[in-house]
Design a protein around this motif. Structure first.
Motif, mmCIF file in Angstrom:
data_model
loop_
_atom_site.group_PDB
_atom_site.id
_atom_site.type_symbol
_atom_site.label_atom_id
_atom_site.label_comp_id
_atom_site.label_asym_id
_atom_site.label_seq_id
_atom_site.Cartn_x
_atom_site.Cartn_y
_atom_site.Cartn_z
ATOM 1 N N GLY A 104 0.785 -1.232 0.000
ATOM 2 C CA GLY A 104 0.000 0.000 0.000
ATOM 3 C C GLY A 104 0.815 1.280 0.000
ATOM 4 O O GLY A 104 0.253 2.373 0.069
ATOM 5 N N GLY A 105 2.144 1.164 -0.087
ATOM 6 C CA GLY A 105 2.993 2.351 -0.113
ATOM 7 C C GLY A 105 2.930 3.066 -1.454
ATOM 8 O O GLY A 105 2.659 2.449 -2.485
ATOM 9 N N ARG A 106 3.178 4.363 -1.413
ATOM 10 C CA ARG A 106 3.249 5.156 -2.650
ATOM 11 C C ARG A 106 4.711 5.270 -3.064
ATOM 12 O O ARG A 106 5.555 5.663 -2.249
ATOM 13 C CB ARG A 106 2.638 6.534 -2.439
ATOM 14 C CG ARG A 106 1.120 6.467 -2.233
ATOM 15 C CD ARG A 106 0.484 7.834 -2.210
ATOM 16 N NE ARG A 106 1.035 8.758 -3.178
ATOM 17 C CZ ARG A 106 0.557 8.972 -4.417
ATOM 18 N NH1 ARG A 106 -0.515 8.332 -4.817
ATOM 19 N NH2 ARG A 106 1.126 9.845 -5.229
ATOM 20 N N VAL A 107 4.991 4.937 -4.326
ATOM 21 C CA VAL A 107 6.368 4.903 -4.837
ATOM 22 C C VAL A 107 6.520 5.847 -6.017
ATOM 23 O O VAL A 107 5.689 5.851 -6.930
ATOM 24 C CB VAL A 107 6.758 3.470 -5.263
ATOM 25 C CG1 VAL A 107 8.123 3.447 -5.930
ATOM 26 C CG2 VAL A 107 6.720 2.528 -4.062
ATOM 27 N N PHE A 108 7.600 6.628 -5.979
ATOM 28 C CA PHE A 108 8.014 7.447 -7.131
ATOM 29 C C PHE A 108 9.331 6.881 -7.614
ATOM 30 O O PHE A 108 10.303 6.825 -6.859
ATOM 31 C CB PHE A 108 8.178 8.918 -6.740
ATOM 32 C CG PHE A 108 8.512 9.795 -7.918
ATOM 33 C CD1 PHE A 108 7.505 10.264 -8.741
ATOM 34 C CD2 PHE A 108 9.824 10.128 -8.205
ATOM 35 C CE1 PHE A 108 7.797 11.053 -9.833
ATOM 36 C CE2 PHE A 108 10.135 10.918 -9.300
ATOM 37 C CZ PHE A 108 9.119 11.387 -10.110
ATOM 38 N N PHE A 109 9.368 6.449 -8.866
ATOM 39 C CA PHE A 109 10.535 5.784 -9.456
ATOM 40 C C PHE A 109 11.050 6.661 -10.595
ATOM 41 O O PHE A 109 10.414 6.743 -11.649
ATOM 42 C CB PHE A 109 10.116 4.407 -9.979
ATOM 43 C CG PHE A 109 11.227 3.402 -10.110
ATOM 44 C CD1 PHE A 109 11.417 2.434 -9.135
ATOM 45 C CD2 PHE A 109 12.063 3.400 -11.211
ATOM 46 C CE1 PHE A 109 12.422 1.483 -9.256
ATOM 47 C CE2 PHE A 109 13.064 2.457 -11.343
ATOM 48 C CZ PHE A 109 13.253 1.494 -10.365
#
Length: 171
Positions: free
Chosen positions: A31-36
């Motif tokens: 459920g984490g938000r990731v910016f790649f």
């Protein structure tokens, strides 16, 4: 237990982006938000397909491709700075649990970004934001600031036998 550590994956061996991507997927699946952010890269990597399946994964590429047979250009520098500016905003926002700066070490190594500026931005990130930096030649400043550093060391690689990057394995 959300500490927001800095991880660095460096070295000449395969697996730096893969390790960062695996961690990103773990975060997304919990459920984490990731910016790649992918520095230097500009290709149809499988990572670009993830937002089609997970709304909590954002990916952007900032580059025109690797410098295997050329020197970095002003466009490479501009795109790296644009990518870093975006990452700075994202790290400061507190909206993302994990920020991956894929190949940022290479951008620093080629002088596209200043290592002290990158470290200062990471250190000023929102509390609890985890950051992963990948790429060969991690600068000493980044290694010193990191909480975890893993060096992938090439012992043997099929690329040396002429095998090019393969869909589904390397991209």
């Amino acid at each position: 237990m959300k500490a927001g550590y800095l991880q660095v994956y460096t070295g000449t061996g395969k697996g730096k982006t893969t390790a960062a991507f695996g961690t990103a997927m773990r975060s997304v699946l919990h459920g984490g938000r990731v910016f790649f952010a992918q520095f230097i890269k500009m290709s149809e990597t499988a990572e670009l397909l993830v937002p089609d399946h997970f709304s909590n994964f954002t990916i952007m590429q900032f580059g025109e491709g690797f410098f295997l047979d050329r020197e970095p250009t002003e466009d490479d520098r501009r795109l790296a700075e644009e990518g870093f500016s975006k990452c700075l905003a994202v790290m400061s926002s507190g909206e993302y649990d994990l920020v991956v700066m894929d190949e940022v070490n290479v951008a620093i190594h080629y002088g596209l970004l200043d290592p002290a500026t990158v470290v200062a931005a990471i250190e000023s990130r929102a509390p609890g934001t985890e950051v992963i930096c990948t790429g060969r030649n991690a600068p000493p400043e980044l290694i010193e600031a990191a909480d975890l550093v893993t060096e992938m060391r090439k012992i043997k690689h099929y690329f040396d036998k002429g095998v090019r990057a393969r869909e589904g394995i390397e991209y």
